[in-house]
Design an enzyme around this catalytic site. Structure first.
Site, PDB file in Angstrom:
ATOM      1  N   LYS A  68      13.352   8.274   3.939  1.00 52.00           N
ATOM      2  CA  LYS A  68      12.250   7.302   3.826  1.00 52.00           C
ATOM      3  C   LYS A  68      12.441   6.300   2.687  1.00 52.00           C
ATOM      4  O   LYS A  68      11.950   5.181   2.747  1.00 52.00           O
ATOM      5  CB  LYS A  68      10.911   8.036   3.645  1.00 52.00           C
ATOM      6  CG  LYS A  68      10.409   8.691   4.919  1.00 52.00           C
ATOM      7  CD  LYS A  68       9.037   9.305   4.720  1.00 52.00           C
ATOM      8  CE  LYS A  68       8.465   9.760   6.046  1.00 52.00           C
ATOM      9  NZ  LYS A  68       7.063  10.171   5.971  1.00 52.00           N
ATOM     10  N   ASP A 106       2.369   5.906   7.820  1.00 58.38           N
ATOM     11  CA  ASP A 106       1.690   7.152   7.428  1.00 58.38           C
ATOM     12  C   ASP A 106       0.345   6.802   6.795  1.00 58.38           C
ATOM     13  O   ASP A 106      -0.639   7.528   6.947  1.00 58.38           O
ATOM     14  CB  ASP A 106       2.528   7.931   6.401  1.00 58.38           C
ATOM     15  CG  ASP A 106       3.737   8.607   7.045  1.00 58.38           C
ATOM     16  OD1 ASP A 106       3.676   8.931   8.252  1.00 58.38           O
ATOM     17  OD2 ASP A 106       4.747   8.800   6.336  1.00 58.38           O
TER      18      ASP A 106
END
Ligand code: NAP
Length: 300
Positions: A68, A106
């Site tokens: 990420k 997210d």
């Protein structure tokens, strides 16, 4: 891997274990009517650089642990939330002007999940756990005006650092740190579990005593396996409005499709996918499976 001649998408991560991403994205493509294959790109960190050209041949891709952060140097642009957290979970490989863009959906997954509860994030929020997910939940809550309480098992330098990060994102925010054995007797609009407590293969436990939930109106559990954690069961028994991590997992994927294809899904369609994915996890990790863990960990 991805083929530039057709619309292809991928999940980059390692290990990918029991990822739910392919069925979620396949359902979203079927509902939008857009074509798209969705492949797994299971790649250890040290192989990322050599495989970048293949990855960027995709129309778009998702990213999970451990990439990420490491994907960022390969991107042209970052969305404000990807920039805020230094973390990217969705990439659009070409924004129409030849630029690749990294997003953090997210954040949307969390915000839209608590929105479905009707939780008012300008009221007091308690976040249990101060790791990667807890950090995002706490900062987003503070940005919405919440007085934030961080509840941890032990106060560590990481906890103090999170308080500083919240204050730097929201100067003047009210941030309290407490330990789980000394929970306050005040009321909370939202209580968030950002720990792995209750997660497969160790279900049946909750991060807070069931009696504490009487002080809470809404509950969000980031854990999505099992789909009904002890924390959620206790919250429902206490009369709280409650939602589990499957909601966040599905919503973050929905927002990826909004970015890739500018499509819109109805709340009913999304609710249907959450139910379907819940059924898949329940079938896959039913009681016999939980009694015979295969040793692999779940990866988002
Ligand atoms: P992380 O960075 O490892 O942080 C975990 C946090 O939980 C730490 O603060 C840790 O405290 C605390 N913790 C661990 N075991 C504990 C225990 N027994 N009692 C009390 N606190 C404990 O993990 P993360 O990435 O933030 O993820 C946290 C949870 O969110 C995981 O279950 C993950 O699967 C879930 N998640 C779900 C989604 C979704 O889409 N649904 C997305 C992201 C994450 P210490 O520092 O004291 O160890």
């Amino acid at each position: 891997m991805c083929d530039q001649r057709q619309r292809s998408f991928a999940l980059l991560g390692f290990p990918l274990g029991h990822t739910m991403s392919p069925p979620i994205h396949q359902r979203l493509f079927a509902l939008s009517g857009k074509s798209g294959s969705y492949n797994l790109f299971e790649l250890p960190l040290e192989q990322l650089e050599s495989r970048i050209p293949e990855l960027f041949a995709c129309t778009g891709f998702n990213i999970t642990i451990p990439h990420k952060l490491n994907i960022i140097p390969y991107l042209d642009l970052l969305s404000p939330t990807a920039q805020r957290y230094g973390s990217v979970n969705t990439v659009l490989c070409d924004d129409g002007a030849g630029k690749s863009v990294g997003y953090n959906t997210d954040v949307d997954g969390f915000l839209r999940s608590v929105e479905t509860l009707g939780a008012d994030l300008s009221r007091p929020v308690m976040v249990v756990g101060a790791g990667g997910a807890g950090r995002m939940f706490a900062i987003e809550s503070a940005l919405h005006g919440a007085a934030v309480t961080l509840a941890v098992r032990t106060v560590k330098p990481q906890t103090e650092k999170l308080r500083e990060d919240i204050l730097s994102a929201v100067p003047g925010a009210q941030v309290t740190i407490t330990t789980l054995d000394r929970l306050p007797d005040t009321n909370f609009e939202l209580l968030v579990n950002a720990t792995p407590v209750g997660m497969y293969p160790h279900p049946g436990v909750s991060p807070v005593p069931a009696s504490f939930l009487r002080q809470v109106r809404c509950v969000f559990d980031a854990v999505y396996n099992p789909t009904e954690t002890q924390f959620l069961l206790d919250a429902q028994a206490a009369g709280c409005k409650a939602v589990g991590g499957m909601s966040m997992l599905v919503w973050q994927a929905v927002v990826a499709h909004e970015i890739w294809d500018h499509v819109h899904y109805t709340p009913e369609q999304i609710g249907g996918i959450i139910q379907e994915m819940t059924r898949i996890v329940d079938e896959k990790f039913g009681v016999p499976a939980r009694q015979n863990p295969d040793g692999r960990t779940d990866t988002l």
